[in-house]
Write an enzyme that holds these catalytic residues in place. Structure first.
Site, mmCIF file in Angstrom:
data_model
loop_
_atom_site.group_PDB
_atom_site.id
_atom_site.type_symbol
_atom_site.label_atom_id
_atom_site.label_comp_id
_atom_site.label_asym_id
_atom_site.label_seq_id
_atom_site.Cartn_x
_atom_site.Cartn_y
_atom_site.Cartn_z
ATOM 1 N N ARG A 33 0.822 -1.220 0.000
ATOM 2 C CA ARG A 33 0.000 0.000 0.000
ATOM 3 C C ARG A 33 0.855 1.270 0.000
ATOM 4 N NH1 ARG A 33 -5.553 -0.314 1.633
ATOM 5 N NH2 ARG A 33 -6.333 -2.159 0.596
ATOM 6 N N ARG A 37 -3.738 6.650 0.369
ATOM 7 C CA ARG A 37 -4.292 7.885 0.953
ATOM 8 C C ARG A 37 -3.365 8.632 1.890
ATOM 9 N NH1 ARG A 37 -9.612 4.815 2.542
ATOM 10 N NH2 ARG A 37 -7.901 3.375 2.934
ATOM 11 N N ASP A 83 -6.555 -3.309 -7.571
ATOM 12 C CA ASP A 83 -7.117 -3.897 -6.355
ATOM 13 C C ASP A 83 -7.349 -5.380 -6.587
ATOM 14 O OD1 ASP A 83 -8.280 -2.784 -3.636
ATOM 15 O OD2 ASP A 83 -9.496 -4.494 -4.250
HETATM 16 O O1 CP3 Z 1 0.143 0.523 -3.244
HETATM 17 C C1 CP3 Z 1 -0.306 -0.625 -3.367
HETATM 18 O O2 CP3 Z 1 -0.113 -1.512 -2.517
HETATM 19 C C2 CP3 Z 1 -1.025 -1.005 -4.644
HETATM 20 C C3 CP3 Z 1 -2.439 -0.936 -4.647
HETATM 21 C C4 CP3 Z 1 -3.316 -1.871 -3.824
HETATM 22 C C5 CP3 Z 1 -4.581 -1.469 -3.340
HETATM 23 N N1 CP3 Z 1 -5.205 -2.556 -2.800
HETATM 24 C C6 CP3 Z 1 -5.131 -0.098 -3.460
HETATM 25 C C7 CP3 Z 1 -6.275 0.301 -2.615
HETATM 26 C C8 CP3 Z 1 -3.146 -3.220 -3.486
HETATM 27 C C9 CP3 Z 1 -1.953 -4.125 -3.701
HETATM 28 C C10 CP3 Z 1 -4.365 -3.634 -2.846
HETATM 29 C C11 CP3 Z 1 -4.608 -5.016 -2.393
HETATM 30 C C12 CP3 Z 1 -5.816 -5.310 -1.617
HETATM 31 N N2 CP3 Z 1 -7.068 -4.809 -1.798
HETATM 32 C C13 CP3 Z 1 -5.869 -6.269 -0.584
HETATM 33 C C14 CP3 Z 1 -4.720 -7.137 -0.127
HETATM 34 C C15 CP3 Z 1 -3.815 -6.409 0.801
HETATM 35 C C16 CP3 Z 1 -4.414 -6.126 2.155
HETATM 36 O O3 CP3 Z 1 -4.591 -4.921 2.447
HETATM 37 O O4 CP3 Z 1 -4.694 -7.076 2.904
HETATM 38 C C17 CP3 Z 1 -7.185 -6.294 -0.105
HETATM 39 C C18 CP3 Z 1 -7.714 -7.164 1.015
HETATM 40 C C19 CP3 Z 1 -7.951 -5.374 -0.888
HETATM 41 C C20 CP3 Z 1 -9.411 -5.076 -0.783
HETATM 42 C C21 CP3 Z 1 -9.649 -3.677 -0.417
HETATM 43 N N3 CP3 Z 1 -9.426 -2.596 -1.234
HETATM 44 C C22 CP3 Z 1 -10.171 -3.185 0.814
HETATM 45 C C23 CP3 Z 1 -10.548 -4.052 2.002
HETATM 46 C C24 CP3 Z 1 -10.242 -1.810 0.697
HETATM 47 C C25 CP3 Z 1 -10.832 -0.851 1.714
HETATM 48 C C26 CP3 Z 1 -9.926 -0.612 2.852
HETATM 49 C C27 CP3 Z 1 -9.205 0.668 2.660
HETATM 50 O O5 CP3 Z 1 -8.015 0.734 2.980
HETATM 51 O O6 CP3 Z 1 -9.875 1.635 2.242
HETATM 52 C C28 CP3 Z 1 -9.741 -1.437 -0.569
HETATM 53 C C29 CP3 Z 1 -9.608 -0.077 -1.110
HETATM 54 C C30 CP3 Z 1 -8.257 0.345 -1.581
HETATM 55 N N4 CP3 Z 1 -7.398 -0.427 -2.320
HETATM 56 C C31 CP3 Z 1 -7.687 1.631 -1.402
HETATM 57 C C32 CP3 Z 1 -6.441 1.607 -2.052
HETATM 58 C C33 CP3 Z 1 -5.458 2.740 -2.189
HETATM 59 C C34 CP3 Z 1 -8.332 2.812 -0.690
HETATM 60 C C35 CP3 Z 1 -9.478 3.343 -1.520
HETATM 61 C C36 CP3 Z 1 -9.424 4.824 -1.807
HETATM 62 O O7 CP3 Z 1 -8.408 5.384 -2.215
HETATM 63 O O8 CP3 Z 1 -10.506 5.419 -1.656
#
Ligand code: CP3
Length: 349
Positions: A33, A37, A83
């Site tokens: 990540r 944000r 994602d």
């Molecule tokens: O920088 C990076 O790592 C690359 C991008 C990336 C994102 N999600 C962007 C994201 C990666 C590799 C992921 C993987 C992901 N997504 C996982 C596995 C890693 C982990 O965290 O366990 C999972 C379970 C998800 C599913 C997911 N996506 C959730 C549960 C959420 C909401 C939680 C949150 O942090 O808001 C997301 C949204 C998400 N994925 C955001 C980002 C930057 C935030 C959304 C936003 O910008 O509004």
């Protein structure tokens, strides 16, 4: 994994050398990540893009946010901005991201036969993002592609949202054959998705099994090892020896089996597992990555310094990639990431 003889070590990327089993003197690093944000430049692009999914499917903007942390902090690898839930989305499941609430999917427990043509067509913008990033990224930096591991993706598909996944876990216990069928389809689709990311220019791929720790012990091999092994084998059938990183978060005592039986080149270690013990299991078989508590990065200062040193000690002489044990917390000050980058760069073994 064989410790392969490097033909031109000086020209290979530091990150790739570590994944290939070399105990590099300088330690490559990236952060899960790392685009997100906590970065003001991400929030600006995110606002411009519209919804989070619009950003994931806009190659120009997705490439821009992929490159942002590398430009600011000099990580050794960029990770594709996307994602794990774009896979069920491209398989036809309804998906949205609600502000402040995380993902919402229309719950489903099964998949029809996968129509690979329409699946890949829907994901074409992701492959275009990979191409753009690889073109713009410096030659000494790696680009990591990724997907969710089948168990974790199935949890979201069945539950329809994040949380404790009680519905999904009960379903898996009561209907093991139905879960096998769902996981088999996801395994096939995920391998195809990753192979296309590699064709587009990814230098390594990571499988995120964020909820491996929720699998009952008796089912760990079936739910978390077998599907990952199958995906690694499918990738290797097309790209022999291609480095796959597996991240079975919360695997605990199963880290050893995961390393022995999946064929991953590198294993991601969460902050709850003892790094020195996982590194001992992995010796001669796989590189190790991770283990810094995201809260230590949030804390910064002396805490971050002490935890970083502890990790260097625990990694010893293992082929090692510095990373967190889970993703960057959104309240993390960017200055703490800059301080961590300096600590890692100062270190030599
Ligand atoms: O920088 C990076 O790592 C690359 C991008 C990336 C994102 N999600 C962007 C994201 C990666 C590799 C992921 C993987 C992901 N997504 C996982 C596995 C890693 C982990 O965290 O366990 C999972 C379970 C998800 C599913 C997911 N996506 C959730 C549960 C959420 C909401 C939680 C949150 O942090 O808001 C997301 C949204 C998400 N994925 C955001 C980002 C930057 C935030 C959304 C936003 O910008 O509004």
């Amino acid at each position: 994994m064989q410790n392969k003889v490097l033909i031109r070590p000086e020209t290979e990327k530091l990150f790739t050398r570590a994944l290939n089993g070399e105990a590099t003197r300088e330690i490559p690093f990236w952060l899960m990540r790392q685009a997100g944000r906590y970065l003001p430049e991400y929030r600006a692009v995110r606002e411009k893009a519209g919804s989070f999914l619009d950003l994931c499917f806009n190659p120009e903007l997705a490439a821009e946010v992929t490159l942002q942390p590398v430009a600011r902090f000099g990580m050794d690898a960029a990770i594709l901005f996307s994602d794990i839930l774009v896979v069920p989305y491209a398989l036809g499941q309804k998906l949205s991201f609600e502000a402040g609430e995380g993902p919402r999917l229309a719950p489903q427990t099964r998949l029809d036969e996968v129509d690979f043509e329409s699946f890949c067509a829907k994901l074409a913008p992701v492959f275009e993002t990979v191409k753009r990033v690889r073109n713009e990224l410096a030659g000494d930096k790696a680009l990591i592609g990724f997907a969710g591991a089948p168990w974790t993706v199935a949890c979201y598909m069945i539950e329809g949202r994040g949380g404790n996944f009680e519905t999904a876990r009960q379903f898996a216990l009561e209907n093991p054959a139905a879960l096998d069928a769902l996981v088999a389809k996801l395994t096939e689709a995920t391998a195809c998705y990753l192979i296309k990311q590699i064709a587009a220019g990814a230098d390594a791929v990571q499988l995120f099994d964020s909820w491996a720790g929720l699998v009952p012990a008796a089912h760990f091999a079936r739910r978390c090892i077998a599907p990952v092994r199958a995906i690694v084998q499918k990738i290797h059938a097309v790209y022999p020896g291609f480095p796959v990183i597996g991240f079975p978060r919360g695997a605990g005592l199963f880290y050893r089996d995961y390393i022995d039986d999946t064929g991953v080149a590198c294993v991601g270690v969460d902050q709850h597992a003892p790094l020195e013990k996982v590194a001992a299991c992995a010796a001669g078989r796989a590189a190790v990555q991770g283990n810094l508590d995201p809260l230590a990065l949030l804390a910064g200062g002396k805490t971050l310094e002490a935890e970083t040193k502890r990790i260097f000690d625990a990694a010893g002489n293992a082929p090692f990639v510095f990373n967190l044990g889970h993703g960057v917390i959104k309240e993390t000050p960017p200055a703490h990431v800059a301080a961590l980058a300096r600590l890692i760069r100062e270190f030599r073994r």
